[in-house]
Design a protein around this motif. Structure first.
Motif, mmCIF file in Angstrom:
data_model
loop_
_atom_site.group_PDB
_atom_site.id
_atom_site.type_symbol
_atom_site.label_atom_id
_atom_site.label_comp_id
_atom_site.label_asym_id
_atom_site.label_seq_id
_atom_site.Cartn_x
_atom_site.Cartn_y
_atom_site.Cartn_z
ATOM 1 N N ARG A 135 -37.048 12.735 74.157
ATOM 2 C CA ARG A 135 -35.880 13.494 74.616
ATOM 3 C C ARG A 135 -36.383 14.731 75.366
ATOM 4 O O ARG A 135 -36.725 15.747 74.754
ATOM 5 C CB ARG A 135 -35.017 13.883 73.425
ATOM 6 N N PRO A 136 -36.426 14.681 76.698
ATOM 7 C CA PRO A 136 -37.041 15.752 77.480
ATOM 8 C C PRO A 136 -36.437 17.135 77.239
ATOM 9 O O PRO A 136 -37.133 18.142 77.361
ATOM 10 C CB PRO A 136 -36.820 15.303 78.933
ATOM 11 N N GLU A 137 -35.158 17.192 76.879
ATOM 12 C CA GLU A 137 -34.507 18.484 76.696
ATOM 13 C C GLU A 137 -34.613 19.019 75.265
ATOM 14 O O GLU A 137 -33.970 20.008 74.904
ATOM 15 C CB GLU A 137 -33.028 18.411 77.103
ATOM 16 N N ILE A 138 -35.479 18.397 74.462
ATOM 17 C CA ILE A 138 -35.607 18.816 73.067
ATOM 18 C C ILE A 138 -36.174 20.230 72.969
ATOM 19 O O ILE A 138 -37.019 20.642 73.757
ATOM 20 C CB ILE A 138 -36.506 17.829 72.271
ATOM 21 N N ILE A 139 -35.690 20.977 72.002
ATOM 22 C CA ILE A 139 -36.270 22.269 71.625
ATOM 23 C C ILE A 139 -37.032 22.030 70.330
ATOM 24 O O ILE A 139 -36.459 21.594 69.329
ATOM 25 C CB ILE A 139 -35.189 23.344 71.463
ATOM 26 N N TYR A 140 -38.314 22.302 70.352
ATOM 27 C CA TYR A 140 -39.209 21.958 69.252
ATOM 28 C C TYR A 140 -39.758 23.244 68.675
ATOM 29 O O TYR A 140 -40.560 23.939 69.310
ATOM 30 C CB TYR A 140 -40.330 21.073 69.777
ATOM 31 N N CYS A 141 -39.325 23.606 67.481
ATOM 32 C CA CYS A 141 -39.744 24.855 66.850
ATOM 33 C C CYS A 141 -40.797 24.583 65.791
ATOM 34 O O CYS A 141 -40.558 23.848 64.826
ATOM 35 C CB CYS A 141 -38.554 25.573 66.228
ATOM 36 N N SER A 142 -41.952 25.200 65.966
ATOM 37 C CA SER A 142 -43.061 25.040 65.043
ATOM 38 C C SER A 142 -43.311 26.360 64.332
ATOM 39 O O SER A 142 -43.605 27.374 64.966
ATOM 40 C CB SER A 142 -44.314 24.612 65.817
ATOM 41 N N VAL A 143 -43.151 26.343 63.023
ATOM 42 C CA VAL A 143 -43.383 27.531 62.198
ATOM 43 C C VAL A 143 -44.714 27.352 61.481
ATOM 44 O O VAL A 143 -44.918 26.361 60.775
ATOM 45 C CB VAL A 143 -42.242 27.728 61.179
ATOM 46 N N SER A 144 -45.622 28.299 61.662
ATOM 47 C CA SER A 144 -46.962 28.154 61.098
ATOM 48 C C SER A 144 -47.422 29.459 60.473
ATOM 49 O O SER A 144 -46.724 30.480 60.526
ATOM 50 C CB SER A 144 -47.943 27.730 62.194
ATOM 51 N N ALA A 145 -48.614 29.428 59.897
ATOM 52 C CA ALA A 145 -49.164 30.631 59.286
ATOM 53 C C ALA A 145 -49.758 31.572 60.322
ATOM 54 O O ALA A 145 -49.470 32.771 60.333
ATOM 55 C CB ALA A 145 -50.222 30.252 58.247
ATOM 56 N N TYR A 146 -50.607 31.022 61.230
ATOM 57 C CA TYR A 146 -51.326 31.859 62.197
ATOM 58 C C TYR A 146 -51.218 31.326 63.626
ATOM 59 O O TYR A 146 -52.024 31.678 64.479
ATOM 60 C CB TYR A 146 -52.799 31.963 61.805
ATOM 61 N N GLY A 147 -50.230 30.490 63.896
ATOM 62 C CA GLY A 147 -50.085 29.914 65.219
ATOM 63 C C GLY A 147 -50.680 28.521 65.287
ATOM 64 O O GLY A 147 -51.478 28.120 64.435
ATOM 65 N N ARG A 148 -50.297 27.772 66.302
ATOM 66 C CA ARG A 148 -50.748 26.385 66.458
ATOM 67 C C ARG A 148 -51.975 26.246 67.342
ATOM 68 O O ARG A 148 -52.438 25.128 67.571
ATOM 69 C CB ARG A 148 -49.612 25.533 67.040
ATOM 70 N N SER A 149 -52.502 27.344 67.843
ATOM 71 C CA SER A 149 -53.715 27.270 68.654
ATOM 72 C C SER A 149 -54.630 28.419 68.260
ATOM 73 O O SER A 149 -54.215 29.375 67.606
ATOM 74 C CB SER A 149 -53.373 27.352 70.146
ATOM 75 N N GLY A 150 -55.895 28.316 68.649
ATOM 76 C CA GLY A 150 -56.830 29.383 68.373
ATOM 77 C C GLY A 150 -57.671 29.143 67.129
ATOM 78 O O GLY A 150 -57.552 28.123 66.444
ATOM 79 N N ALA A 151 -58.515 30.124 66.824
ATOM 80 C CA ALA A 151 -59.529 29.971 65.781
ATOM 81 C C ALA A 151 -58.955 29.879 64.376
ATOM 82 O O ALA A 151 -59.641 29.421 63.456
ATOM 83 C CB ALA A 151 -60.499 31.149 65.857
ATOM 84 N N PHE A 152 -57.685 30.296 64.180
ATOM 85 C CA PHE A 152 -57.124 30.343 62.828
ATOM 86 C C PHE A 152 -55.974 29.362 62.630
ATOM 87 O O PHE A 152 -55.256 29.434 61.626
ATOM 88 C CB PHE A 152 -56.666 31.762 62.507
ATOM 89 N N ALA A 153 -55.816 28.438 63.560
ATOM 90 C CA ALA A 153 -54.698 27.507 63.495
ATOM 91 C C ALA A 153 -54.747 26.603 62.267
ATOM 92 O O ALA A 153 -53.719 26.101 61.813
ATOM 93 C CB ALA A 153 -54.648 26.657 64.763
ATOM 94 N N ASP A 154 -55.956 26.409 61.718
ATOM 95 C CA ASP A 154 -56.089 25.512 60.567
ATOM 96 C C ASP A 154 -55.811 26.216 59.242
ATOM 97 O O ASP A 154 -55.749 25.564 58.198
ATOM 98 C CB ASP A 154 -57.494 24.918 60.525
ATOM 99 N N ARG A 155 -55.632 27.523 59.237
ATOM 100 C CA ARG A 155 -55.454 28.257 57.985
ATOM 101 C C ARG A 155 -54.082 28.013 57.383
ATOM 102 O O ARG A 155 -53.061 28.037 58.085
ATOM 103 C CB ARG A 155 -55.631 29.757 58.201
#
Length: 428
Positions: A135-155
């Motif tokens: 669905r191209p018009e989807i709004i996809y909200c990702s809630v994480s601890a330290y973000g989904r990219s970068g050195a701390f994304a796995d925390r």
């Protein structure tokens, strides 16, 4: 306690049926669990969005097991608080059939919300790129601890960790001991508010552009925000905030005092409030006009002597005496209350903060209402949090057109749970 609900709290008044809700027609597929994600989608559900909560069969959201647990509800009070106005669909996302059903649901949706550990949704084949292809018009909200990219994304991250790492805990408590965390999950709640705001903004943008987008909110970034202007003060001065207990480093007198019968808090945020406190509450115009107390910084420098003076005066009369005088004088004040006292207070009853709503299993359950009040699009009537998979069959019939044979076939494969040997067993 539930047997006292009917006597203590009023039934929730129904909304005007002729008026729409703010998010009428918006569908949210909610893969989130615990608090930050689910409370964000509760805000959207209160506004009228159709929120479909995807849960693991059987055990469901882990928050269901947070106490106190009611045996008849089969979940605890925290889950009830953060999952009203949702429909629950039980899917085993470790099975291809479960993922296939989830993909079909996403294809009907406006918003997807998830707060799994980084990489989990990608392993399911339900990451943003996969959902955008559906669905191209989807709004996809990702809630994480330290973000989904970068050195701390796995925390991994939970509310108390965000509190300590953001500096929030270092600001709270008393100077002679280490900082204190807030017992309330303030970082989860504030992250939920940020996520719901972000989703609403993305929906508005889609109205203009026709385009969906990825939305990210992290617990850590929100926690830094929740230190307030302290971060800017540190950047300007180079000094970290110090713990001041119940007093304020910026205003005086602000803190806890004792009447003859209870404790209360006053907040003199400016010179005029201080002058009203002295002249109209304490009958001390001489102190209101004293040069040594004329400014906030001057009063902060003499906090100990000023608090001693006020403490002696307040101890001579009961709270009812001081409350009436401070309210008349316009001095911000409040009695120190327990949670139980707060939700049963005259102020809470006046605003209808706690009501009771129907529940098939136990008759009534309490409901702590949203503080949002709309005049033109009143919030949806509250419906109690669902059982695991309670709406699986209804949702799949309504949105995807599944018939009994299709539902029974999926149940047999375990898509609705290993114990779901039939459509009936799978709450379908």
């Amino acid at each position: 306690m539930l047997n006292q609900i009917e006597a203590e709290f009023p039934e929730h008044p129904p909304r005007p049926r002729a008026l729409p809700t703010a998010l009428q027609g918006i569908r949210v597929i909610d893969f989130s669990h615990f608090i930050a994600g689910p409370f964000a989608t509760t805000i959207l559900a209160d506004m009228g969005a159709d929120v479909i909560k995807i849960e693991p069969p059987g055990r469901g959201d882990d928050l269901r097991r947070y106490p106190p647990i009611n045996a008849d509800l089969a979940h605890g009070a925290p889950f009830l608080w953060t999952n009203r106005n949702k429909r629950s669909v039980a899917l085993d996302l470790k099975l291809p059939d479960g993922v296939a059903v989830a993909r079909e649901l996403i294809a009907t949706a406006d918003v997807v919300v998830e707060n799994f550990s980084s990489g989990v949704m990608q392993r399911f084949g339900l990451d943003y790129e996969a959902c955008r292809a559906l669905r191209p018009e989807i709004i996809y909200c990702s809630v994480s601890a330290y973000g989904r990219s970068g050195a701390f994304a796995d925390r991994l991250g939970f509310d108390p960790i965000a509190q300590v790492e953001s500096g929030f805990v270092s600001m709270n408590g008393y100077a002679d001991r280490e900082g204190v965390r807030a017992l309330s999950p303030v970082m989860d709640i504030s992250t939920a508010m940020m996520a719901s705001n972000a989703i609403l903004g993305a929906l508005m943008a889609r109205e203009r552009t026709g385009q969906g987008q990825m939305v990210e909110v992290s617990l850590f970034e929100t926690a830094v925000l929740m230190t307030g202007y302290a971060s800017m003060q540190q950047l300007f001065s180079g000094a970290d905030p110090q713990r001041n207990g119940n007093t304020s480093p910026d205003t005086c007198p602000s803190g806890v005092f004792q009447a003859s019968d209870c404790a209360f808090y006053i907040n003199c945020g400016n010179d005029k409030i201080f002058q009203r406190l002295m002249t109209q509450v304490l009958d001390r115009p001489d102190l209101a006009g004293a040069a040594i107390y004329a400014t906030g910084p001057a009063r902060v420098g003499r906090r100990a002597e000023l608090f001693a003076l006020l403490g002696d005066a307040f101890a001579r009369q009961p709270w009812s005496h001081w409350q009436a005088r401070m309210r008349a004088a316009g001095v911000p004040h409040g009695r120190l209350r327990s949670v139980g006292e707060a939700i049963r207070s005259p102020e809470a009853r006046e605003r209808g903060i706690v009501t009771r709503i129907r529940h098939d299993a136990v008759g009534w359950v309490p409901n702590v209402n949203s503080p949002i009040r709309y005049s033109g699009t009143p919030l949806a009537d509250p419906v109690a949090a669902p059982a695991v998979g309670q709406h699986t069959g209804d949702v799949l019939r309504e949105l995807l057109g599944y018939d009994d044979a299709r539902l029974a076939g999926l149940a047999a494969t375990g898509a609705f749970g290993a114990a779901a040997g039939s459509a009936k067993d799978a709450k379908v």
